[in-house]
Enzyme design. Structure first.
Site, PDB file in Angstrom:
ATOM      1  N   HIS A 109      -6.152   0.121  -0.929  1.00 59.65           N
ATOM      2  CA  HIS A 109      -6.330  -1.239  -0.420  1.00 59.65           C
ATOM      3  C   HIS A 109      -7.335  -2.091  -1.181  1.00 59.65           C
ATOM      4  CE1 HIS A 109      -4.515   0.906   3.021  1.00 59.65           C
ATOM      5  NE2 HIS A 109      -3.939  -0.256   3.246  1.00 59.65           N
ATOM      6  N   CYS A 161       0.804  -1.231   0.000  1.00 57.95           N
ATOM      7  CA  CYS A 161       0.000   0.000   0.000  1.00 57.95           C
ATOM      8  C   CYS A 161       0.838   1.282   0.000  1.00 57.95           C
ATOM      9  CB  CYS A 161      -0.995   0.006   1.150  1.00 57.95           C
ATOM     10  SG  CYS A 161      -0.286  -0.199   2.787  1.00 57.95           S
ATOM     11  N   ASP A 185      -7.703   5.542  -1.247  1.00 57.39           N
ATOM     12  CA  ASP A 185      -7.324   4.317  -0.552  1.00 57.39           C
ATOM     13  C   ASP A 185      -6.794   3.285  -1.555  1.00 57.39           C
ATOM     14  OD1 ASP A 185      -7.159   2.043   1.012  1.00 57.39           O
ATOM     15  OD2 ASP A 185      -9.102   2.334   1.981  1.00 57.39           O
TER      16      ASP A 185
END
Length: 458
Positions: free
Chosen positions: A347, A111, A345
């Site tokens: 993820h 990430c 994000d």
């Protein structure tokens, strides 16, 4: 046979990890974010006001704000278009195997590399397209409604897991769900912009040949003792990005360099040297520079006194975002409203896209909805990025950032400083790296220090 069996177990394990992460983060992605109509929203140097948009007190997350010298009032769609136009780089699965590993996904460990890629991508957008550019098809992305995110996740990973059991390793690119608006560019300028848009995204493709792709970044990380599957902190990623840009041989990238601050200090002469090191009598153009500043906003937890500093940074037209996050998760911070940070994000695990194919689908490289989180949840370790087009731009930016640092700092000393002169003038000389050893001894020491300081990322 035993080794082969171990590889299959590892592959099944990564499937389960990917499935779990997608089930977990799809709920976050599908959750609506709300923006107050009474407060400005700032996004990478532009400021949006929603106060006059309608009479509702709250606006769904698909709108946002951006910062610049002007304010865009009452136009939610303009913010949404601006946000979606930023390049979104997430976990991917089923990409070509990473060298010296069995990994075909970065799910669960990549990430911070992805947030670093997003920051660099924004710097490249400014460099080639400018801050005013937006993707013409941004508003045509399918809505990520609550049902589609979850159902698609379940369907995708059921099929993916079944394929892994049956030995089906075929790589598939996601179907294009954008409206058929591409190819209808009104002029040569729009055609050029779209070509650069695609080119920038292709540089971050998940293959060994992509100049800023995950495979290439991992290779540079090896020089610092990192390997695929390890956790990377914001400061380590800053140095990896610098090496990636330095080693890039693409003709379009020769006018760009990266400078990483040393111990929270930007040495002005060192920056200018990097911008002018290739200037000749026949070519007097300065290089553009992306300045990366690793900082720590407190001890174990982020000091709330630094909130105004972070807001000030994200309000600057020079800012290309922040590599940060909260403990165990890395986010790309691009803006704020009140005391909440706006982020993308990384993820959510998506399928590999072969960017070498002509007209490869762009949809999965643009986030349909911004997310917010309280500043108090931010991990103190982060890296801030700025873009300056030339030496004059850098000199102007350093003055403006210095003023902002003084105004926002409640402490005796600012979080970082701009200092006239070279680092060697202050006895911080670092040994030059040879061609065989891409990182100097001082950099290796820094990597070890950063590795112990920074949070663990999942």
């Amino acid at each position: 046979m035993e080794a082969s069996g171990t590889d299959e177990v590892d592959k099944l394990k990564t499937k389960f990890i990917s499935a779990w992460n997608n089930m977990k983060y799809s709920w976050v992605l599908k959750t609506k974010t709300y923006f107050s109509r009474n407060s400005p929203v700032l996004l990478l140097g532009k400021c949006y006001h929603f106060k006059y948009e309608d009479e509702s007190k709250m606006l769904p997350a698909r709108s946002g704000c951006a910062i610049e010298d002007h304010v865009i009032a009452g136009n939610v769609e303009e913010f949404r278009k601006d946000f979606i136009s930023r390049i979104w780089l997430t976990y991917r699965e089923e990409f070509p195997q990473i060298e010296a590993s069995a990994l075909t996904t970065d799910c669960g460990w990549g990430c911070t590399l992805r947030t670093g890629q997003m920051l660099l991508a924004q710097g490249l957008i400014l460099h080639f397209l400018g801050r005013a550019w937006t993707w013409p098809d941004a508003l045509h992305i399918e809505n990520a409604d609550s049902d589609s995110w979850t159902s698609n996740t379940v369907k995708k990973f059921t099929a993916s897991f079944e394929a892994s059991l049956s030995g089906d390793r075929e790589l598939r690119t996601p179907a294009v769900s954008l409206k058929e608006t591409s190819g209808k560019c009104p002029d040569d300028h729009a055609v050029r912009n779209e070509a650069y848009h695609r080119k920038i995204i292709s540089w971050f493709g998940d293959s060994p040949v992509a100049v800023f792709g995950l495979h290439r970044l991992i290779e540079f990380g090896k020089k610092s003792g990192k390997k695929a599957g390890d956790w990377y902190g914001p400061a380590v990623v800053a140095h990896i990005l610098r090496k990636a840009v330095e080693e890039a041989r693409h003709p379009d990238l020769q006018g760009l360099t990266i400078y990483v601050a040393q111990d929270c200090t930007v040495y002005n002469s060192d920056v200018i040297d990097k911008q002018t090191d290739s200037v000749t009598a026949g070519d007097a153009r300065d290089k553009a520079v992306i300045i990366l500043v690793p900082v720590r906003l407190g001890g174990e937890r982020t000091n709330t006194d630094y909130l105004e500093f972070v807001k000030g940074v994200l309000s600057l037209e020079y800012c290309v975002g922040i590599i940060g996050g909260k403990p165990k998760q890395s986010y790309y911070f691009a803006g704020f409203q009140d005391d909440s940070l706006i982020y993308m994000d990384p993820h959510y695990c998506q399928s590999f896209v072969d960017v070498s194919i002509k007209d490869f689908p762009l949809e999965t490289f643009h986030c349909p909805s911004p997310k917010k989180m309280s500043f108090r949840k931010m991990d103190p370790s982060c890296t801030i990025g700025f873009y300056c087009r030339n030496v004059q731009d850098f000199e102007r930016a350093s003055e403006e950032i210095t003023k902002m640092l003084k105004i926002s700092s409640k402490e005796k000393y600012p979080l970082f400083t701009f200092v006239n002169g070279h680092s060697k003038d202050f006895d911080f000389t670092s040994t030059a790296a040879s061609e065989e050893d891409l990182f100097s001894e001082d950099e290796r020491k820094n990597f070890k220090r950063f590795s112990t300081e920074e949070f663990v990322l999942l």
